[in-house]
Structure formats: structure tokens, C-alpha cells
Motif scaffolding. Structure first.
Motif, short mmCIF file in Angstrom:
data_model
loop_
_atom_site.label_atom_id
_atom_site.label_comp_id
_atom_site.label_asym_id
_atom_site.label_seq_id
_atom_site.Cartn_x
_atom_site.Cartn_y
_atom_site.Cartn_z
N LEU A 1 1.20 4.09 -2.78
CA LEU A 1 0.84 5.46 -2.44
C LEU A 1 2.07 6.36 -2.32
O LEU A 1 1.94 7.56 -2.06
CB LEU A 1 0.05 5.48 -1.12
CG LEU A 1 -1.26 4.70 -1.15
CD1 LEU A 1 -1.84 4.55 0.25
CD2 LEU A 1 -2.28 5.38 -2.06
N ALA B 1 0.84 -1.20 0.00
CA ALA B 1 0.00 0.00 0.00
C ALA B 1 0.87 1.25 0.00
O ALA B 1 0.66 2.19 -0.79
CB ALA B 1 -0.92 -0.01 1.22
N ALA C 1 -7.92 3.88 -0.95
CA ALA C 1 -7.11 3.53 0.22
C ALA C 1 -7.75 4.00 1.52
O ALA C 1 -7.76 3.29 2.53
CB ALA C 1 -5.70 4.12 0.08
N HIS D 1 -7.52 -0.71 -4.01
CA HIS D 1 -7.42 0.74 -4.10
C HIS D 1 -8.24 1.27 -5.26
O HIS D 1 -8.93 2.30 -5.15
CB HIS D 1 -5.96 1.14 -4.26
CG HIS D 1 -5.75 2.62 -4.39
ND1 HIS D 1 -6.20 3.53 -3.46
CD2 HIS D 1 -5.14 3.35 -5.35
CE1 HIS D 1 -5.88 4.75 -3.84
NE2 HIS D 1 -5.23 4.68 -4.98
#
Lengths: 184, 151
Positions: free
Chosen positions: B12, B8, B43, B38
Motif C-alpha cells: 500500500l 501490507a 485492504a 487485497h
């Protein structure tokens, strides 16, 4: 004056988002103001911008079904934050498996009955000596007669394909901790 | 303990802190898993869903979110709801078939019972033909007269 494209009042999405509901609002046809909870759930789980992106990727005639399925998933997730719809899918798959087993057993019973029926109604052995107790097979030979919808054939049930596991993410190179490529 | 960023935080492009909500469930060697969730949920929504759950339930929730996201990406119109519809139809069809087979079994067993009863009756008739009637005479014309079987 704010108005949705097809309603006098703002659609549920624009009401929720506190914005002007312009003509051509992508949400207006699918989130009427009388159903505020529908958009509230969808927004909570997916977010308005994700839903907008999803709808924009679809043809107009597909959007209503997409919104309804998103609303269904969102509500399921609100009710069951751990499993969402997946809980229902697991339950239904187990039911399908149980019914398939029952079908197989019933089919086997039917075949057994049919075989017994043929034996009972088929060619009989010659009778024994007169002083023998008459057997129950002292019936002139007859052709077996189909009962009900049997029609002289064995009833074969097709196997119901349960959701093909090859298409499940669990089996599609799925490894929550293993390595797969990141392409979507 | 992850030595690097989780999938993640990599996606990101941010630092992966020690208390990152995603890192136990989105390991770096499976970037597609986070990419899918996502794309569908975002998220922050996934983070909120996981945070609202006790730690013991988060792994299952992450798995089911991934499953639903995967289904939605494969079928953008119906997602996993399409599977539910198919399953309902399969159950309906299976139940219908089962009812039909059970009805056929019932019909066959009724036929077998009638035949058995008929055979028993015939046996009794044959048996009785060996017995003289009340006048002491055998009836050679009874339907299942076996007296001529040995001619």
C-alpha cells in the motif's frame, strides 16, 4: 426515473449503495431487490468495487455462478468471521477421510467373506475314518456361487481423491512467514 | 518486532506503524499472501474483519482469508465453494459405495449361514444314516450315504 435493466425497482445493490440503478447495471441480474441481505453480505466482505472487478473479468454466462458462490462465502464469513467457508471444508475433508477408512475396512471384510465363501464351497478333503465324527464339510464339491452383485470378483473401491493437497495454498509454496515471490 | 514494513504497508506504499493491524499476519517476506487477500477483499475489509476479532483469533482468520483468496484467484467462478461441492459429492459417492459393500457382506454372510445350517443338517442326516431306523435297518439310499465311500 431510476430503473434497473430488468426490474421496476432498483436492484438490491443500487438500493444499498443509494445510487441510480441504470440499465446495464452489472449487479441487477444477480441481486434482485427481494434479496437485500445477499448484497449486504457480499458488500461487507468483498466490497462492491471488488465484486465489480471480479464480475468484469468473467464471461456473462459465468457471472451468476460467481455471484452465488461469492454470496455463499460472504454469508459463511459473516456467520464465522474466523474461518468462513474454510471451516466447512475442513469438516468435510475429515468426513471424506473417515468414510475412506470405513470403505477400506468394509472392502477388507468383503474379501475375507468372499475367501471364506470359496473355502466353504470349494474342494473338500477326503473324509476321515467312519468312526470319526462327520465334519461339516461333507458336501459335494460345488462351484462357488457369487452372492448379490459379487459376480465372482472382488469388489474394489476406487480411492476417492481427497482435495489434492498439492493444490492447497498450505502446500503451494505456502509459508506464512517464508519467502515467496509476489507475482499473482 | 518487524524491522521494516509489513507486506501490507509495502504493497500500500505507506508507513508501517507499530500498531499496524496487518503486520503480525502479513510478514514482508511473503508479499503474495497480502497481494491475494487485497485483490479479493481489499485492504480495508481485511482490516475491519481482523479488528472485529480478538487478537487470539486473528492469525487463523488471516490464514483462512488467504486460503479463500487463493482459491478465488485460482477459480474465479467458484472459489473455495467449488471444493465444498466436490467434497459433498465425494461423501455421497463414498457413502453409496459403503452401503453397497455392506449389503454385499450381509448377503454373503446370509449365504454362509444357510450353507452352514445346511451342512449341519447334512451332518445330522449322515449321522443318522449310521443309526439303524426304528426297524434296525440302515438306509443305504440316504443322500449322503457314506457307506460306499470306501469301496
Amino acid at each position: 426515473m431510476s430503473s434497473s435493466s430488468s426490474y421496476n425497482s432498483p436492484c438490491a445493490a443500487c438500493k444499498f449503495l443509494r445510487r441510480k440503478c441504470i440499465p446495464g447495471c452489472i449487479f441487477a441480474p444477480y441481486f434482485p431487490p427481494e434479496e437485500p441481505q445477499k448484497f449486504a453480505n457480499v458488500h461487507k466482505i468483498f466490497g462492491a468495487s471488488n465484486v465489480t472487478k471480479l464480475l468484469n473479468e468473467l464471461l456473462p454466462h459465468q457471472r451468476e455462478d460467481a455471484v452465488n458462490s461469492l454470496a455463499y462465502e460472504a454469508e459463511a464469513r459473516v456467520r464465522d468471521p474466523v474461518y468462513g467457508c474454510v471451516g466447512a471444508i475442513s469438516f468435510l475433508q475429515r468426513q471424506v477421510e473417515r468414510l475412506q477408512k470405513e470403505l477400506d475396512a468394509a472392502n477388507a471384510d468383503l474379501i475375507r467373506f468372499a475367501c471364506n465363501d470359496i473355502q466353504a464351497a470349494g474342494q473338500l478333503p477326503p473324509p476321515a475314518a467312519p468312526q470319526a465324527v462327520a465334519s461339516t464339510h461333507m458336501v459335494p464339491a460345488q462351484q462357488p456361487r457369487p452372492a448379490g452383485g459379487w459376480g465372482g470378483r472382488f469388489y474394489q473401491t476406487p480411492s476417492f481423491p481427497v482435495i489434492p493437497y498439492s493444490s492447497m495454498p498450505w502446500n503451494d509454496n505456502y509459508n506464512p512467514h517464508g519467502g515467496v515471490d509476489g507475482s499473482i | 518486532m518487524n524491522s521494516g514494513r509489513c507486506a501490507a504497508c509495502k504493497h500500500l506504499r505507506r508507513r508501517c506503524l507499530s500498531d499496524c493491524i496487518f503486520s503480525p499476519y502479513f510478514p514482508p517476506n511473503n508479499p503474495r499472501r497480502f497481494a491475494y487477500v487485497h485483490k479479493i477483499y481489499g485492504a480495508s475489509n481485511v482490516g475491519k474483519i481482523l479488528k472485529d476479532l480478538p487478537v487470539s483469533r486473528r492469525a487463523e482468520a488471516a490464514d483462512s482469508l488467504y486460503y479463500e483468496a487463493y482459491c478465488r484467484i485460482k477459480d474465479p467462478v467458484y472459489g473455495c465453494v467449488g471444493l465444498i461441492t466436490i467434497l459433498h459429492q465425494q461423501i455421497y459417492n463414498a457413502q453409496w459405495q459403503l452401503d453397497r459393500i455392506q449389503a454385499e457382506i450381509a448377503a454373503l454372510s446370509t449365504t454362509t449361514d444357510h450353507r452352514s445350517q445346511s451342512e449341519v443338517q447334512q451332518v445330522e442326516n449322515v449321522g443318522s444314516s449310521f443309526l439303524p431306523d426304528q426297524n434296525g435297518v440302515h438306509d443305504s439310499n440316504s443322500f449322503y450315504d457314506i457307506s460306499n465311500w470306501f469301496d
